[in-house]
Write a protein that holds these residues in place. Structure first.
Motif, PDB file in Angstrom:
ATOM      1  N   ALA A   1       0.824  -1.213   0.000  1.00 41.72           N
ATOM      2  CA  ALA A   1       0.000   0.000   0.000  1.00 41.72           C
ATOM      3  C   ALA A   1       0.860   1.267   0.000  1.00 41.72           C
TER       4      ALA A   1
ATOM      5  N   GLU B   1      -1.672  -0.459  -4.716  1.00 41.57           N
ATOM      6  CA  GLU B   1      -2.592  -0.935  -3.688  1.00 41.57           C
ATOM      7  C   GLU B   1      -2.965   0.263  -2.809  1.00 41.57           C
ATOM      8  N   THR B   2      -4.055   0.152  -2.114  1.00 35.60           N
ATOM      9  CA  THR B   2      -4.491   1.271  -1.284  1.00 35.60           C
ATOM     10  C   THR B   2      -4.646   0.836   0.175  1.00 35.60           C
ATOM     11  N   PHE B   3      -4.515   1.825   1.047  1.00 38.68           N
ATOM     12  CA  PHE B   3      -4.808   1.608   2.459  1.00 38.68           C
ATOM     13  C   PHE B   3      -6.318   1.659   2.641  1.00 38.68           C
TER      14      PHE B   3
END
Length: 133
Positions: free
Chosen positions: A92, A99-101
């Motif tokens: 992330a 990718e994301t948090f």
């Protein structure tokens, strides 16, 4: 038997397996789907990273075997959970993984780390360490 050596090798295993996961993820986003491997062009760098990740997995297993010699299984196995947190945080954080948090993932990782801390916070009694041959 050495608790310090066991933890060191367990953490080495965690770092190697985490690097392998990230390397495989990066590579697989650059390679065609498996049904096209015989006909499509293949990125040699991605293949090199996949092969390096496989080597990292093998080295991780060797580290794990040494760690198991020195740590009780319940304590050692909990340390593997750190790799879940490490892979999530790195994937992330680094833009190349896209990718994301998320709040739910971050809370889940925090709970995993809290569990590892709780399991490993008590001191190891001599009876928990198996006798060396």
């Amino acid at each position: 038997m050495s608790l310090r050596r066991g933890i060191t090798f367990a953490m080495g295993s965690v770092l190697l397996v985490s690097a392998a996961q990230l390397g495989m993820r990066w590579s697989m986003t650059r390679l065609p789907s498996p049904d096209l491997w015989l006909t499509a062009s293949i990125d040699p760098v991605a293949i090199g990273v996949v092969l390096s990740a496989i080597v990292a997995y093998a080295l991780s297993m060797l580290c794990w075997l040494v760690a198991l010699r020195d740590l009780p299984l319940g304590r050692a196995y909990s340390l593997l959970s750190i790799s879940y947190a490490l892979v999530y945080l790195l994937a992330a954080s680094l833009p190349l993984f896209n990718e994301t948090f998320s709040l739910s993932k971050t809370l889940g990782v925090a709970l995993v780390i809290l569990g590892v801390i709780i399991i490993n916070s008590r001191s190891v009694r001599a009876t928990e360490l198996r006798d060396a041959p």
